[in-house]
Design a protein around this motif. Structure first.
Motif, PDB file in Angstrom:
ATOM      1  N   SER A  14      -2.043  -1.718   0.491  1.00  9.20           N
ATOM      2  CA  SER A  14      -2.635  -3.014   0.819  1.00  9.20           C
ATOM      3  C   SER A  14      -1.610  -3.886   1.531  1.00  9.20           C
ATOM      4  O   SER A  14      -0.410  -3.843   1.228  1.00  9.20           O
ATOM      5  CB  SER A  14      -3.130  -3.717  -0.456  1.00  9.20           C
ATOM      6  OG  SER A  14      -2.065  -3.938  -1.356  1.00  9.20           O
ATOM      7  N   GLY A  15      -2.087  -4.659   2.477  1.00 14.41           N
ATOM      8  CA  GLY A  15      -1.228  -5.588   3.199  1.00 14.41           C
ATOM      9  C   GLY A  15      -0.135  -4.920   4.015  1.00 14.41           C
ATOM     10  O   GLY A  15       0.921  -5.508   4.250  1.00 14.41           O
ATOM     11  N   LYS A  67      -4.100   5.672  -2.361  1.00 14.95           N
ATOM     12  CA  LYS A  67      -3.393   5.238  -3.567  1.00 14.95           C
ATOM     13  C   LYS A  67      -3.153   6.396  -4.530  1.00 14.95           C
ATOM     14  O   LYS A  67      -2.167   6.420  -5.259  1.00 14.95           O
ATOM     15  CB  LYS A  67      -4.205   4.146  -4.260  1.00 14.95           C
ATOM     16  CG  LYS A  67      -3.524   3.528  -5.466  1.00 14.95           C
ATOM     17  CD  LYS A  67      -4.364   2.407  -6.048  1.00 14.95           C
ATOM     18  CE  LYS A  67      -3.675   1.769  -7.245  1.00 14.95           C
ATOM     19  NZ  LYS A  67      -4.481   0.672  -7.829  1.00 14.95           N
TER      20      LYS A  67
END
Length: 279
Positions: A14-15, A67
């Motif tokens: 994420s990000g 993930k």
């Protein structure tokens, strides 16, 4: 079409900026998985030996950073759905053997080939680990049925994977195997898990009760396992498919372990009776 290269990273999901992703790929290229396009890559490798091969032509690659390993399989199935000759079941088997690192687990696991002509005492069968993984991915304990044509069964399997909560679940298959390992310090429990139907049922049920189970000492798990077996013995084996009900009831028991924790055998027998009637 581009080749799809996949990585696993809990930190980089994420990000992430393009620069960070590029740096991560360069540093971890040897840890990547060819998720789609292995045949094309082999063809290109053979073509590169040709004298007139143009190595400056652009080579397009899609990159997936997941993930957890389980999400790679989800993407693998969605990428290859409907293609042949590799079936969804084969994909699951390949990823289980190739992508999931079982070396960190203190669980002896042997393949069918390794046990051919000999018997390895105290070891888990790789085929049971694969079936348990299939159950985890589909959130279903019944993924085999010889009465259904293999191609149709494969379609059902793909549908179950795509309809499961795999993309939102925080519980990985490795998390569940870690609990199997922890509880297996007791030989009686280890032998119980080595029966494929028990392992499959536990894996599916434990997805919903992992927090409770993580806080359960191995000696308490042993008591719960014995209680399950005492209640299961009340089922008439001549009236049911024992393997099917063992998978289903063990999944039910561990899914609802919070409610069954303080129940006695008689209460559990009644719950199993109601469950079998509803099937």
């Amino acid at each position: 079409p581009p080749i799809t290269l996949a990585f696993v990273s809990e930190e980089l999901v994420s990000g992430v900026t393009n620069k960070k992703a590029e740096q991560f790929i360069h540093e971890n290229i040897s840890e990547g998985y060819i998720l789609d396009g292995m045949q094309r890559l082999n063809t290109l490798r053979e073509a590169s030996d040709s004298e007139d091969f143009d190595s400056k032509r652009p080579f397009l690659v899609n990159v997936i950073i997941a993930k957890k390993y389980d999400l790679l399989l989800y993407r693998m199935i969605t990428l290859n759905n409907g293609q042949r000759p590799m079936t969804a079941r084969h994909q699951i088997e390949m990823l289980t053997k190739g992508a999931i690192d079982l070396s960190d687990f203190d669980l002896p696991i042997v393949t069918e080939k390794e046990t051919e002509g000999t018997k390895v005492h105290g070891a888990f069968k790789m085929s049971d680990i694969v079936e348990a993984y299939t159950a985890y991915l589909t959130d279903n304990v019944n993924n085999q049925n010889k009465k259904i044509i293999e191609t149709k069964l494969d379609e059902i399997l793909v549908g179950r994977v795509m309809d499961s909560d795999l993309t939102t679940s925080e519980v990985s298959y490795s998390d569940l195997l870690a609990e199997v390992e922890r509880f297996s310090v007791d030989q009686e429990v280890k032998d119980w898990f080595r029966q494929g139907n028990n392992l499959i049922g536990f894996i599916v049920g434990a997805k919903r009760s992992i927090i409770k189970l993580k806080n359960m000492p191995p000696e308490v798990f042993l008591e719960q396992k014995r209680k399950f077996e005492s209640a299961f013995d009340a089922i008439n084996p001549s009236k049911v498919n024992v393997g099917k009900f063992r998978r289903e009831l063990s999944a039910y028991f561990f899914r609802e372990i919070e409610n069954f924790y303080d129940a006695d055998v008689a209460d559990l027998e009644a719950a199993f009776f109601d469950k079998t009637l509803s099937e």
